[in-house]
Motif scaffolding. Sequence first.
Motif, short mmCIF file in Angstrom:
data_model
loop_
_atom_site.label_atom_id
_atom_site.label_comp_id
_atom_site.label_asym_id
_atom_site.label_seq_id
_atom_site.Cartn_x
_atom_site.Cartn_y
_atom_site.Cartn_z
N GLY A 165 0.77 -1.19 0.13
CA GLY A 165 -0.05 0.01 0.11
C GLY A 165 0.67 1.20 -0.07
N LEU A 166 0.12 2.37 0.43
CA LEU A 166 0.76 3.72 -0.01
C LEU A 166 0.30 4.47 1.30
CD1 LEU A 166 0.23 4.92 -3.54
CD2 LEU A 166 2.30 3.71 -2.66
N LEU A 167 1.29 5.22 1.79
CA LEU A 167 1.02 6.31 2.84
C LEU A 167 0.69 7.61 2.33
CD1 LEU A 167 -0.08 6.94 5.92
CD2 LEU A 167 2.57 7.07 6.14
N VAL A 168 -0.24 8.18 2.25
CA VAL A 168 -0.24 9.67 1.67
C VAL A 168 -0.38 10.72 2.72
CG1 VAL A 168 -1.60 11.01 -0.09
CG2 VAL A 168 -1.80 8.50 -0.21
N VAL A 169 0.65 11.52 2.28
CA VAL A 169 0.53 12.59 3.39
C VAL A 169 0.30 13.89 2.68
CG1 VAL A 169 2.11 13.68 5.14
CG2 VAL A 169 2.45 11.49 4.50
N ARG A 170 -0.68 14.82 3.39
CA ARG A 170 -0.96 16.11 2.73
C ARG A 170 -0.47 16.97 3.90
NH1 ARG A 170 -6.92 15.14 -0.03
NH2 ARG A 170 -6.03 14.31 -1.94
N PHE A 194 -1.30 21.00 4.61
CA PHE A 194 -2.22 22.10 4.39
C PHE A 194 -1.51 23.46 4.29
CE2 PHE A 194 -4.77 18.66 5.13
CZ PHE A 194 -5.55 18.55 4.20
N ILE A 195 -1.49 24.26 3.20
CA ILE A 195 -0.76 25.37 2.97
C ILE A 195 -1.58 26.61 3.86
CG2 ILE A 195 0.21 27.15 1.45
CD1 ILE A 195 0.17 24.67 -0.52
N ALA A 196 -0.99 27.68 4.64
CA ALA A 196 -1.50 28.64 5.29
C ALA A 196 -2.72 29.48 4.32
CB ALA A 196 -0.81 29.56 5.73
N GLY A 197 -2.04 29.74 2.89
CA GLY A 197 -2.92 30.35 2.07
C GLY A 197 -3.97 29.60 1.28
N GLY A 198 -4.36 28.28 1.78
CA GLY A 198 -5.13 27.43 1.06
C GLY A 198 -4.49 26.52 0.19
N GLY A 199 -5.12 25.34 -0.01
CA GLY A 199 -4.62 24.09 -0.64
C GLY A 199 -3.55 23.37 0.04
N PHE A 200 -3.01 22.42 -0.47
CA PHE A 200 -2.36 21.64 -0.06
C PHE A 200 -0.95 21.00 -0.96
CE2 PHE A 200 -5.94 19.05 -1.42
CZ PHE A 200 -5.15 17.86 -1.82
N ASP A 201 -0.05 20.49 -0.29
CA ASP A 201 0.98 19.56 -1.12
C ASP A 201 1.08 18.36 -0.48
OD1 ASP A 201 2.05 21.98 -2.04
OD2 ASP A 201 3.44 22.35 -0.45
N GLN A 202 1.16 17.32 -1.55
CA GLN A 202 1.05 15.76 -1.35
C GLN A 202 2.15 15.32 -1.55
OE1 GLN A 202 -2.85 14.01 -2.09
NE2 GLN A 202 -1.96 12.67 -3.36
N ILE A 203 2.57 14.14 -0.80
CA ILE A 203 3.67 13.12 -1.06
C ILE A 203 3.18 11.86 -0.59
CG2 ILE A 203 4.66 13.59 1.40
CD1 ILE A 203 7.31 13.25 -0.15
N THR A 204 3.65 10.79 -1.43
CA THR A 204 3.34 9.33 -0.94
C THR A 204 4.33 8.53 -0.69
OG1 THR A 204 3.32 8.80 -3.37
CG2 THR A 204 1.20 9.56 -2.35
N LYS A 209 6.62 24.79 5.52
CA LYS A 209 5.88 24.81 6.87
C LYS A 209 4.48 24.81 6.49
CE LYS A 209 9.57 27.03 9.29
NZ LYS A 209 10.65 26.87 7.87
N TYR A 210 3.67 23.90 7.07
CA TYR A 210 2.12 23.83 7.05
C TYR A 210 1.29 23.91 8.29
CZ TYR A 210 3.93 21.64 2.81
OH TYR A 210 4.68 21.17 1.94
N LEU A 211 0.10 24.31 8.00
CA LEU A 211 -0.89 24.39 9.06
C LEU A 211 -1.06 23.00 9.96
CD1 LEU A 211 -3.82 26.45 7.47
CD2 LEU A 211 -2.16 27.38 9.17
N GLY A 212 -0.84 21.97 9.20
CA GLY A 212 -1.00 20.57 9.70
C GLY A 212 -0.79 19.56 8.88
N PHE A 213 -1.25 18.45 8.96
CA PHE A 213 -0.98 17.34 8.10
C PHE A 213 -2.05 16.22 8.23
CE2 PHE A 213 3.32 18.94 9.35
CZ PHE A 213 3.95 18.93 8.00
N ASP A 214 -2.65 15.61 6.91
CA ASP A 214 -3.29 14.59 7.03
C ASP A 214 -2.85 13.38 6.38
OD1 ASP A 214 -5.47 15.84 7.65
OD2 ASP A 214 -6.72 15.60 5.78
N PHE A 215 -2.74 12.07 7.15
CA PHE A 215 -2.26 10.90 6.92
C PHE A 215 -3.46 9.94 6.65
CE2 PHE A 215 0.75 13.08 9.91
CZ PHE A 215 1.85 12.90 9.24
N PHE A 216 -3.14 9.31 5.16
CA PHE A 216 -4.23 8.24 5.15
C PHE A 216 -3.50 7.20 4.20
CE2 PHE A 216 -5.04 11.75 2.08
CZ PHE A 216 -5.21 10.98 0.81
#
Length: 260
Positions: free
Chosen positions: A150-155, A157-167, A193-200
């Motif tokens: 499988g993959l672990l996807v990490v997003r 979240f950018i302070a100005g809106g949107g997100f960067d993603q890496i797998t 630097k980000y507001l926070g991260f999502d992991f799924f």
Amino acid sequence: MNRSLHLPAAPHAAQRARPTPLARAVLLAGLTLAALSPARADTTLTFGTHANADLTVQTGYTFNGLTVAGYSFDPDAQPTDVVGAIVDGTDAVAACGAVQCPKSDGSYLTGLNDGIIEITSNTPGQLLSLNSFDASFLGSSSFSYPATAGLLVVRGFIAGGGFDQITYALAGPGASGFQFGVYNTAADFGMSKYLGFDFFGAVCDDSGSCYAGSTGRGQFAIDNISFGASAVAPVPEPQTWLMLGAGLLAVGAAARRRAA
């Protein structure tokens, strides 16, 4: 082999993390102030001897100044739906039941049933960078898995809106089952630097196609998550603003003299 990632519509966590226009203005102002103070403190999120505990939709835990919360891709998810858990890795068989969990010398965090784990700072205006983490795929003994389970996807979240993603590719089980691997972030992502991260998680098949948020089998374990936290600078005193204004006026005057 190239892996294709199939995602459903943007999960609620991604939608929730996008600031409103007013919040964006406040956050951008915070970014400007923070840039005046380059101070940075690293913190590693571990779960030590924490007792087994479920993580349900829109609930969370606080560790070392960070909030760990659970979300779901399912728009009809209920607050009682389990999307993750803290499990005792010293007795992984008892802690995970039918799910194959890696052994560890302590507790760790899991994302279950296509759940989303969101990690943010408890300090208003503080931004986080992601340095490294330990991770493993979690699978059922009822299925066989390819070399990349499988993959672990990490997003981020950018302070100005949107997100960067890496797998990140998560290996299939070996002779001793699933095992933790150490993952370092790529240079560009790790320095941001980000507001926070999502992991799924996403589950992969033999063809190299990977699916997240649609099978219920995107599951992972994660531990020793190393963050860099940018210190939030205090609001400058009035005299500081006066000094800054005087400096800008001086620069403007010099520019006019050169133009003349």
